[in-house]
Motif scaffolding. Structure first.
Motif, PDB file in Angstrom:
ATOM      1  N   LEU A  12      -5.987  -2.194  -5.720  1.00 13.99           N
ATOM      2  CA  LEU A  12      -5.735  -1.132  -4.757  1.00 13.99           C
ATOM      3  C   LEU A  12      -6.915  -0.965  -3.810  1.00 13.99           C
ATOM      4  O   LEU A  12      -6.719  -0.758  -2.602  1.00 13.99           O
ATOM      5  CB  LEU A  12      -5.442   0.180  -5.492  1.00 13.99           C
ATOM      6  CG  LEU A  12      -4.834   1.298  -4.665  1.00 13.99           C
ATOM      7  CD1 LEU A  12      -3.523   0.851  -4.037  1.00 13.99           C
ATOM      8  CD2 LEU A  12      -4.611   2.524  -5.519  1.00 13.99           C
ATOM      9  N   ASP A  13      -8.135  -1.077  -4.324  1.00 16.06           N
ATOM     10  CA  ASP A  13      -9.316  -0.998  -3.469  1.00 16.06           C
ATOM     11  C   ASP A  13      -9.322  -2.124  -2.435  1.00 16.06           C
ATOM     12  O   ASP A  13      -9.648  -1.898  -1.263  1.00 16.06           O
ATOM     13  CB  ASP A  13     -10.595  -1.064  -4.306  1.00 16.06           C
ATOM     14  CG  ASP A  13     -10.798   0.163  -5.169  1.00 16.06           C
ATOM     15  OD1 ASP A  13     -10.166   1.202  -4.884  1.00 16.06           O
ATOM     16  OD2 ASP A  13     -11.584   0.071  -6.136  1.00 16.06           O
TER      17      ASP A  13
ATOM     18  N   ASP B 113       2.666  10.870   6.379  1.00 19.60           N
ATOM     19  CA  ASP B 113       1.806  10.040   7.199  1.00 19.60           C
ATOM     20  C   ASP B 113       2.678   8.970   7.854  1.00 19.60           C
ATOM     21  O   ASP B 113       3.192   8.083   7.179  1.00 19.60           O
ATOM     22  CB  ASP B 113       0.723   9.411   6.320  1.00 19.60           C
ATOM     23  CG  ASP B 113      -0.270   8.607   7.109  1.00 19.60           C
ATOM     24  OD1 ASP B 113      -0.231   8.656   8.359  1.00 19.60           O
ATOM     25  OD2 ASP B 113      -1.103   7.930   6.484  1.00 19.60           O
TER      26      ASP B 113
ATOM     27  N   SER C 214      -6.476   5.089 -10.604  1.00 22.22           N
ATOM     28  CA  SER C 214      -7.901   5.269 -10.347  1.00 22.22           C
ATOM     29  C   SER C 214      -8.643   4.016 -10.782  1.00 22.22           C
ATOM     30  O   SER C 214      -8.293   3.375 -11.771  1.00 22.22           O
ATOM     31  CB  SER C 214      -8.429   6.492 -11.093  1.00 22.22           C
ATOM     32  OG  SER C 214      -8.266   6.309 -12.480  1.00 22.22           O
TER      33      SER C 214
ATOM     34  N   LEU D 224       2.377   1.558  -3.583  1.00 19.35           N
ATOM     35  CA  LEU D 224       1.356   1.898  -4.585  1.00 19.35           C
ATOM     36  C   LEU D 224       0.767   3.290  -4.374  1.00 19.35           C
ATOM     37  O   LEU D 224       0.248   3.886  -5.313  1.00 19.35           O
ATOM     38  CB  LEU D 224       0.257   0.844  -4.592  1.00 19.35           C
ATOM     39  CG  LEU D 224       0.675  -0.526  -5.128  1.00 19.35           C
ATOM     40  CD1 LEU D 224      -0.455  -1.527  -4.978  1.00 19.35           C
ATOM     41  CD2 LEU D 224       1.123  -0.426  -6.573  1.00 19.35           C
ATOM     42  N   SER D 225       0.846   3.820  -3.153  1.00 12.89           N
ATOM     43  CA  SER D 225       0.298   5.157  -2.909  1.00 12.89           C
ATOM     44  C   SER D 225       1.134   6.242  -3.591  1.00 12.89           C
ATOM     45  O   SER D 225       0.681   7.370  -3.735  1.00 12.89           O
ATOM     46  CB  SER D 225       0.209   5.432  -1.410  1.00 12.89           C
ATOM     47  OG  SER D 225       1.498   5.622  -0.856  1.00 12.89           O
ATOM     48  N   TRP D 226       2.330   5.916  -4.023  1.00  9.61           N
ATOM     49  CA  TRP D 226       3.185   6.878  -4.709  1.00  9.61           C
ATOM     50  C   TRP D 226       2.797   7.072  -6.166  1.00  9.61           C
ATOM     51  O   TRP D 226       3.247   8.015  -6.813  1.00  9.61           O
ATOM     52  CB  TRP D 226       4.647   6.457  -4.646  1.00  9.61           C
ATOM     53  CG  TRP D 226       5.214   6.415  -3.269  1.00  9.61           C
ATOM     54  CD1 TRP D 226       4.707   7.011  -2.150  1.00  9.61           C
ATOM     55  CD2 TRP D 226       6.391   5.739  -2.859  1.00  9.61           C
ATOM     56  NE1 TRP D 226       5.499   6.732  -1.075  1.00  9.61           N
ATOM     57  CE2 TRP D 226       6.541   5.964  -1.473  1.00  9.61           C
ATOM     58  CE3 TRP D 226       7.328   4.964  -3.517  1.00  9.61           C
ATOM     59  CZ2 TRP D 226       7.599   5.444  -0.746  1.00  9.61           C
ATOM     60  CZ3 TRP D 226       8.382   4.445  -2.782  1.00  9.61           C
ATOM     61  CH2 TRP D 226       8.518   4.685  -1.425  1.00  9.61           C
TER      62      TRP D 226
ATOM     63  N   THR E 228      -6.179  -2.915   4.765  1.00 14.45           N
ATOM     64  CA  THR E 228      -5.200  -2.210   5.589  1.00 14.45           C
ATOM     65  C   THR E 228      -5.758  -0.994   6.320  1.00 14.45           C
ATOM     66  O   THR E 228      -5.208  -0.589   7.336  1.00 14.45           O
ATOM     67  CB  THR E 228      -3.995  -1.772   4.741  1.00 14.45           C
ATOM     68  OG1 THR E 228      -4.448  -0.960   3.659  1.00 14.45           O
ATOM     69  CG2 THR E 228      -3.232  -2.968   4.225  1.00 14.45           C
ATOM     70  N   GLU E 229      -6.829  -0.429   5.827  1.00 12.16           N
ATOM     71  CA  GLU E 229      -7.388   0.774   6.462  1.00 12.16           C
ATOM     72  C   GLU E 229      -7.848   0.525   7.901  1.00 12.16           C
ATOM     73  O   GLU E 229      -7.647   1.398   8.753  1.00 12.16           O
ATOM     74  CB  GLU E 229      -8.523   1.357   5.615  1.00 12.16           C
ATOM     75  CG  GLU E 229      -8.949   2.740   6.046  1.00 12.16           C
ATOM     76  CD  GLU E 229      -7.831   3.778   6.007  1.00 12.16           C
ATOM     77  OE1 GLU E 229      -7.929   4.762   6.780  1.00 12.16           O
ATOM     78  OE2 GLU E 229      -6.880   3.638   5.226  1.00 12.16           O
TER      79      GLU E 229
ATOM     80  N   ARG F  79       0.833  -1.211   0.000  1.00 15.69           N
ATOM     81  CA  ARG F  79       0.000   0.000   0.000  1.00 15.69           C
ATOM     82  C   ARG F  79       0.865   1.256   0.000  1.00 15.69           C
ATOM     83  O   ARG F  79       0.562   2.218  -0.698  1.00 15.69           O
ATOM     84  CB  ARG F  79      -0.932  -0.004   1.210  1.00 15.69           C
ATOM     85  CG  ARG F  79      -1.766   1.252   1.258  1.00 15.69           C
ATOM     86  CD  ARG F  79      -2.735   1.241   2.389  1.00 15.69           C
ATOM     87  NE  ARG F  79      -3.331   2.561   2.520  1.00 15.69           N
ATOM     88  CZ  ARG F  79      -4.412   2.802   3.216  1.00 15.69           C
ATOM     89  NH1 ARG F  79      -5.030   1.831   3.840  1.00 15.69           N
ATOM     90  NH2 ARG F  79      -4.891   4.016   3.295  1.00 15.69           N
ATOM     91  N   ILE F  80       1.932   1.240   0.760  1.00 16.16           N
ATOM     92  CA  ILE F  80       2.828   2.399   0.796  1.00 16.16           C
ATOM     93  C   ILE F  80       3.425   2.646  -0.588  1.00 16.16           C
ATOM     94  O   ILE F  80       3.412   3.767  -1.094  1.00 16.16           O
ATOM     95  CB  ILE F  80       3.950   2.186   1.830  1.00 16.16           C
ATOM     96  CG1 ILE F  80       3.375   2.196   3.241  1.00 16.16           C
ATOM     97  CG2 ILE F  80       5.030   3.244   1.683  1.00 16.16           C
ATOM     98  CD1 ILE F  80       4.341   1.707   4.290  1.00 16.16           C
TER      99      ILE F  80
ATOM    100  N   TYR G 168      -6.634  -1.392   0.196  1.00 15.40           N
ATOM    101  CA  TYR G 168      -7.100  -0.368   1.127  1.00 15.40           C
ATOM    102  C   TYR G 168      -8.139  -0.933   2.088  1.00 15.40           C
ATOM    103  O   TYR G 168      -8.153  -0.590   3.270  1.00 15.40           O
ATOM    104  CB  TYR G 168      -7.670   0.821   0.367  1.00 15.40           C
ATOM    105  CG  TYR G 168      -6.640   1.864   0.018  1.00 15.40           C
ATOM    106  CD1 TYR G 168      -6.635   3.096   0.627  1.00 15.40           C
ATOM    107  CD2 TYR G 168      -5.652   1.603  -0.921  1.00 15.40           C
ATOM    108  CE1 TYR G 168      -5.684   4.057   0.319  1.00 15.40           C
ATOM    109  CE2 TYR G 168      -4.699   2.535  -1.255  1.00 15.40           C
ATOM    110  CZ  TYR G 168      -4.715   3.761  -0.627  1.00 15.40           C
ATOM    111  OH  TYR G 168      -3.770   4.695  -0.924  1.00 15.40           O
TER     112      TYR G 168
END
Length: 93
Positions: free
Chosen positions: A37-38, A68, A32, A26-28, A44-45, A23-24, A41
């Motif tokens: 990714l969904d 963050d 969309s 891919l957040s870079w 991990t959220e 996630r870290i 998230y």
């Protein structure tokens, strides 16, 4: 029996660790409508959201940028919880 449970705990926390790391990374990248990714998230959220509520973001990234630190804290907490659980289970064996 206990050793299978220990291995299951270790695999669970390893997978969670890898998912947070993914996630870290891919957040870079701007993405969309990505189902992977969904899903990442969604898993991990629940780990990161409570940490984010407790720790404010740092403005170290410069004007308009914030860092963050919740994933870093999550990595530390995951490792700590894993070690405590595995230590407890080893004590039962």
């Amino acid at each position: 029996m206990i050793f299978a449970l220990i291995r299951t705990v270790e695999v669970f926390f390893t997978v969670l660790y890898i998912m947070l790391f993914a996630r870290i990374i891919l957040s870079w990248f701007p993405m969309s409508n990505n189902r992977l990714l969904d899903l990442l998230y969604a898993f991990t959220e629940p780990v990161l959201a409570p940490i984010r509520r407790l720790v404010h973001r740092s403005p170290l990234g410069g004007p308009g940028m914030v860092l963050d630190f919740s994933p870093l804290i999550a990595f530390i907490l995951i490792r700590l919880i894993r070690n405590v659980l595995v230590g407890f289970l080893i004590g039962l064996a």
